[in-house]
Design a protein around this motif. Structure first.
Motif, short mmCIF file in Angstrom:
data_model
loop_
_atom_site.label_atom_id
_atom_site.label_comp_id
_atom_site.label_asym_id
_atom_site.label_seq_id
_atom_site.Cartn_x
_atom_site.Cartn_y
_atom_site.Cartn_z
N LEU A 4 0.83 -1.20 0.00
CA LEU A 4 0.00 0.00 0.00
C LEU A 4 0.86 1.25 0.00
CD1 LEU A 4 -2.81 1.30 0.19
CD2 LEU A 4 -2.64 1.11 2.69
N TRP A 5 1.94 1.22 0.80
CA TRP A 5 2.84 2.37 0.86
C TRP A 5 3.55 2.57 -0.48
CZ3 TRP A 5 3.66 6.62 3.37
CH2 TRP A 5 4.90 7.26 3.27
N GLN A 6 4.00 1.48 -1.10
CA GLN A 6 4.64 1.58 -2.40
C GLN A 6 3.68 2.13 -3.45
OE1 GLN A 6 6.21 -2.30 -3.27
NE2 GLN A 6 7.82 -2.18 -1.73
N TRP A 7 2.42 1.71 -3.36
CA TRP A 7 1.41 2.24 -4.28
C TRP A 7 1.22 3.73 -4.07
CZ3 TRP A 7 -3.13 4.80 -3.32
CH2 TRP A 7 -3.96 5.02 -4.42
N PHE A 8 1.19 4.16 -2.81
CA PHE A 8 1.00 5.58 -2.47
C PHE A 8 2.15 6.42 -3.03
CE2 PHE A 8 1.27 9.04 0.84
CZ PHE A 8 0.16 9.73 0.38
N VAL A 9 3.38 5.98 -2.80
CA VAL A 9 4.54 6.70 -3.32
C VAL A 9 4.52 6.72 -4.85
CG1 VAL A 9 7.07 6.74 -3.46
CG2 VAL A 9 5.93 6.18 -1.29
N GLY A 10 4.18 5.58 -5.46
CA GLY A 10 4.11 5.51 -6.92
C GLY A 10 3.03 6.41 -7.48
N ALA A 11 1.90 6.54 -6.77
CA ALA A 11 0.82 7.42 -7.23
C ALA A 11 1.26 8.88 -7.21
CB ALA A 11 -0.41 7.22 -6.35
N ILE A 12 2.01 9.26 -6.17
CA ILE A 12 2.53 10.63 -6.09
C ILE A 12 3.52 10.88 -7.23
CG2 ILE A 12 3.97 12.20 -4.74
CD1 ILE A 12 2.70 11.09 -2.23
N GLU A 13 4.41 9.92 -7.45
CA GLU A 13 5.39 10.08 -8.53
C GLU A 13 4.71 10.18 -9.90
OE1 GLU A 13 9.19 7.71 -10.52
OE2 GLU A 13 8.26 6.97 -8.68
N THR A 14 3.70 9.34 -10.13
CA THR A 14 2.97 9.38 -11.40
C THR A 14 2.25 10.71 -11.57
OG1 THR A 14 2.63 6.97 -11.34
CG2 THR A 14 1.17 8.26 -12.77
N GLY A 15 1.64 11.18 -10.48
CA GLY A 15 0.95 12.47 -10.53
C GLY A 15 1.89 13.63 -10.82
N LEU A 16 3.07 13.60 -10.19
CA LEU A 16 4.06 14.65 -10.42
C LEU A 16 4.54 14.62 -11.87
CD1 LEU A 16 6.23 14.47 -7.16
CD2 LEU A 16 4.60 16.26 -7.79
N GLU A 17 4.80 13.42 -12.40
CA GLU A 17 5.28 13.30 -13.78
C GLU A 17 4.21 13.79 -14.76
OE1 GLU A 17 8.14 12.73 -14.76
OE2 GLU A 17 9.21 11.53 -13.26
N TRP A 18 2.95 13.43 -14.50
CA TRP A 18 1.86 13.87 -15.38
C TRP A 18 1.72 15.39 -15.33
CZ3 TRP A 18 -2.67 16.50 -14.31
CH2 TRP A 18 -3.59 16.59 -15.37
N SER A 19 1.76 15.94 -14.12
CA SER A 19 1.63 17.39 -13.97
C SER A 19 2.81 18.11 -14.61
CB SER A 19 1.55 17.75 -12.48
OG SER A 19 1.41 19.13 -12.30
N ARG A 20 4.00 17.53 -14.51
CA ARG A 20 5.18 18.15 -15.12
C ARG A 20 5.04 18.15 -16.63
NH1 ARG A 20 10.07 16.91 -17.32
NH2 ARG A 20 11.84 18.24 -16.70
N ALA A 21 4.50 17.06 -17.17
CA ALA A 21 4.32 16.99 -18.62
C ALA A 21 3.30 18.02 -19.11
CB ALA A 21 3.86 15.58 -19.02
#
Length: 224
Positions: A4-21
Motif C-alpha cells: 500500500l505504501w509503495q502504491w502511495f509513493v508511486g501514485a505521487i510520482e505518477t501524478g508529479l510526472e503527469w503534472s510536469r508533462a
C-alpha cells in the motif's frame, strides 16, 4: 502495508510526472500537488481552526478556573475538560493536520528520488538542496506567519514555539531536497490565506460555564 505504501509513493510520482508533462515545470507540478493535498485536508483543517478559535476564546475562563482551584489541580483539570467538552474543543486537534502531512512529506521525499526534475527559478534541480537557501528561509518565515495568524493572542508559552518551530523548519528545509521546501512554503502560504479568510468570520460563541440555579430564574439569580 508495504504494498500500500509503495502504491502511495508511486501514485505521487505518477501524478508529479503527469503534472510536469502538462505544465512543463517540475516546480509547478509540486505546487499543484501541494494545493491538491491542502484542498483534500480542507474540512479537517477548518474544523481544527474552529476548535483552536474556541479554545483561545475560552482562555480567560480557563485561567479563572485555574485560579479558583489553584490548590486542587485535579479539580481544575476536571473543570477545564468539562468546559472544553461543552464547547466541542479538542486540545489535540491542532496537531492532526500536521501529523497527516508527515506521511505525505515522506512519500514526496521518496518520489523525488526518481522524479524527472529540472530547473525551477534559481534552483537547478529540485531533488537537490536549494543552492541559495532561499526556500529554507522562506519555509521558516512562512511558518512563523502561519503560526502568528492562527493565534488571536500569544500566550507566554507560545512565544517559545513561535521562535523554535520556524528555526527547526528552516534547518530541515535546508537539509532536505528543495522540492520538499517548496511543498512546505506553498502549504504555509495556503494556510495563511485560509486563516485570514477564516479570521474574518465570527467564531462560534463559547458556551461558558453552566449558570447557577435551574432554568431562567436560577440564571437571573446567579447573575444578580
Amino acid at each position: 502495508m508495504s504494498q500500500l505504501w509503495q502504491w502511495f509513493v508511486g501514485a505521487i510520482e505518477t501524478g508529479l510526472e503527469w503534472s510536469r508533462a502538462v505544465t512543463g515545470s517540475a516546480g509547478l507540478s509540486i505546487i499543484l500537488f501541494t494545493v491538491l493535498v491542502r484542498l483534500v485536508l480542507l474540512p479537517l483543517t477548518i474544523s481544527q481552526m474552529r476548535s483552536m478559535q474556541r479554545m483561545q476564546a475560552l482562555q480567560p475562563e480557563v485561567e479563572r478556573i485555574q485560579k479558583k482551584y489553584r490548590d486542587n489541580p485535579q479539580k481544575a483539570n476536571e473543570a477545564i475538560m468539562k468546559l472544553w467538552r461543552e464547547n466541542n474543543v479538542n486540545p489535540a486537534s491542532g496537531c492532526l493536520p500536521l501529523l497527516v502531512q508527515f506521511p505525505i512529506l515522506y512519500a514526496l521525499f521518496l518520489a523525488l528520488r526518481t522524479f524527472s526534475s529540472g530547473a525551477f527559478l534559481w534552483i537547478p534541480d529540485l531533488r537537490a538542496r536549494d543552492p541559495l537557501s532561499i526556500l529554507p528561509v522562506l519555509a521558516g518565515v512562512t511558518t512563523y506567519f502561519q503560526m502568528k495568524t492562527s493565534m488571536t493572542t500569544v500566550q507566554p508559552q507560545q512565544r517559545t514555539m513561535l521562535v523554535l518551530m520556524p528555526a527547526m523548519l528552516t534547518f530541515f528545509a535546508w537539509s532536505f531536497p528543495a522540492g520538499l521546501a517548496l511543498y512546505w512554503v506553498t502549504s504555509n502560504l495556503f494556510s495563511i490565506v485560509q486563516q485570514v479568510v477564516l479570521n474574518r468570520q465570527p467564531a462560534p460563541a463559547p458556551a461558558g460555564p453552566a449558570p447557577a440555579g435551574k432554568g431562567k430564574k436560577g440564571h437571573e439569580r446567579g447573575v444578580s
